[in-house]
Design an enzyme around this catalytic site. Structure first.
Site, mmCIF file in Angstrom:
data_model
loop_
_atom_site.group_PDB
_atom_site.id
_atom_site.type_symbol
_atom_site.label_atom_id
_atom_site.label_comp_id
_atom_site.label_asym_id
_atom_site.label_seq_id
_atom_site.Cartn_x
_atom_site.Cartn_y
_atom_site.Cartn_z
ATOM 1 C CG HIS A 13 -11.434 0.931 5.390
ATOM 2 N ND1 HIS A 13 -10.114 0.802 5.726
ATOM 3 C CD2 HIS A 13 -11.716 -0.123 4.582
ATOM 4 C CE1 HIS A 13 -9.602 -0.273 5.146
ATOM 5 N NE2 HIS A 13 -10.560 -0.863 4.455
ATOM 6 C CE LYS A 72 -3.864 -2.150 2.525
ATOM 7 N NZ LYS A 72 -4.757 -2.052 3.711
#
Length: 461
Positions: free
Chosen positions: A338, A117
């Site tokens: 999230h 990421k």
């Protein structure tokens, strides 16, 4: 350094370079030589003279991370290696040090996977449209030809432990000074929560009951994916057995956090989004709150009730972060658990959401189930996946079936959303798999079941 393959044909990396990150099976699809190439490409595309790199507990992560660092240094970037960390700890380092970052993790994927990421300085996201495509193109070229010679002044590699700074920063954002004592079960799933939770909660009036805190990238107890109900079973049982006030479950890289109440019942992530939104609006009156289109109707309702402005967006962290930056939003939430905070460089951090939950629960006398009840207003189906080869055709068939319904509206912000007075559903294709994902919400369970069955009959015809 990877040597030239002797071939001018570039490898196709599209199978591992996804919409938002890099992810694939090690060593079948990629390994340390390719990680070094990605590091060089990352430094080149970002143009950074300094970057930060961290990794999770998977067996392949330290080697991949170090290879990436070598590649970046070969292009002249000084690399700060923060070692074992959660993804949101890497985002903290990127924001705090103001430099691009790379996190080696495959999140909740099985042990044989690993990935990267990436973000720009200040934890700004890198996706296909914001640099990832260019990184892939360079990596494909250099994988075929070999990396260019190192720059005249290669960068340095240094180590730095930022865990204490990360924990201190999170705790500076939430007032936990007056909460009542709480018993909290935490299931880290052998992931990075086992590394971060003890430091973040240290010194708080929290009786911590740890589960699976041993870092083990083979995930011996269960997958580190709390989205799947079967992975919450152990946590639910322990909460009930110990009489805990709540339970928290983190995914493998500990950027997502799920909660269960004192009965062991899962807390709807949309309810957490609404609760945290109300708390952030108390600090930032009139602020903007971002929510994706599959969060509950209760989220924009709560935002309006607390004087805020709700902005609806597509599913996916890059869209949320973009909207956060453009609108100056104070908070954003997704139904996948999230949670994004302006005070955290618009990045997602499940740990900060967990601290808000502890502060809200510990700041009053009632149980968690009663606290979240006012934020969890509507029955919902949860996300239902159907394997479909013709995603567009099945979606069109669903739209056609509902066209004759009165008082129904359509929008295609992300897939197909159909809305009536007392129900709505969203049907959207997966970016990476031949799936259609259905979410239904309504004023009562019977209507949820009716709409769900009607849509699935068409999708799976």
């Amino acid at each position: 350094m990877p040597q030239s393959s002797g071939s001018s044909v570039s490898p196709d990396l599209s199978q591992i370079v996804k919409a938002y990150d890099i992810r694939g099976v090690v060593p079948d699809q990629w390994g340390e030589p390719l990680a070094e190439v990605f590091g060089a490409a990352f430094a080149t595309v970002t143009g950074a003279d300094a970057i930060v790199v961290g990794h999770d507990m998977r067996p392949s992560s330290p080697g991949l991370s170090r290879a990436f660092a070598r590649g970046a240094a070969s292009r002249g970037a000084d690399v700060t290696e923060i070692g074992l960390c959660s993804t949101d700890e890497l985002y903290f380092a990127s924001g705090h040090l103001d430099r691009p970052g790379a996190m080696f993790t495959a999140s909740h994927n099985p042990a044989r996977y690993n990935g990267i990421k990436m973000c720009r300085a200040g934890a700004a996201p890198i996706g296909q449209d914001t640099g990832l495509a260019e990184i892939r193109d360079l990596a494909e070229r250099w994988s075929a030809t070999g990396l260019p010679a190192a720059t005249d002044e290669p960068g340095t590699l240094t180590s730095r432990d930022v865990l204490g700074e990360y924990a201190g920063f999170l705790r500076s954002l939430v007032d936990l000074s007056r909460i009542r004592p709480l018993k909290v079960v935490v299931d880290a799933g052998n992931g990075m929560g086992g590394h971060t939770v003890p430091t973040v909660l240290d010194g708080l009036p929290v009786d911590l009951v740890p589960m699976y805190f041993e870092l083990d990238g083979t995930f011996p107890h269960h997958e580190a994916n709390p989205l799947d109900p079967k992975n919450l079973v152990d946590l639910q049982a322990e909460v009930r057995a110990t009489g805990a006030d709540l339970g928290l479950a983190f995914d493998g890289d500990a950027d997502r956090c799920f909660a269960v109440d004192e009965h062991g019942d899962p807390v709807n992530p949309s309810a957490v989004t609404a609760l945290v939104a109300a708390r952030e609006l108390a600090k930032n009156p009139g602020g903007t709150i971002i929510h994706n289109l599959i969060t509950s109707r209760s989220v924009p309702e709560v935002v309006a009730e607390h004087g805020g402005i709700a902005v609806r967006t597509r599913v996916g962290h890059s869209f949320i972060k973009q909207q956060m930056a453009e609108s100056g939003a104070v908070f954003g939430g997704e139904h996948s658990a999230h949670y994004y905070f302006r005070d955290f460089w618009n990045a997602d951090t499940g740990m900060l959401a967990a601290l808000h939950l502890l502060a809200a629960l510990g700041g009053q006398d009632g149980p968690l189930s009663a606290l979240v009840d006012s934020y969890d207003r509507y029955p919902a189906s949860g996300e239902i996946n159907s394997t479909v080869t013709d995603q567009a055709g099945r979606t069109a068939a669903v739209r056609a079936a509902f066209t004759e319904d009165e008082h129904v509206t359509f929008d295609e912000l992300d897939g197909l959303t159909v809305t009536a007075d007392d129900w709505w559903f969203n049907l959207r294709p997966s970016n990476t798999e031949p799936l259609l994902r259905l979410n239904v919400e309504a004023g009562d369970s019977e209507t949820v079941d009716r709409i769900r069955d009607r849509v699935l009959a068409i999708v799976r015809a």
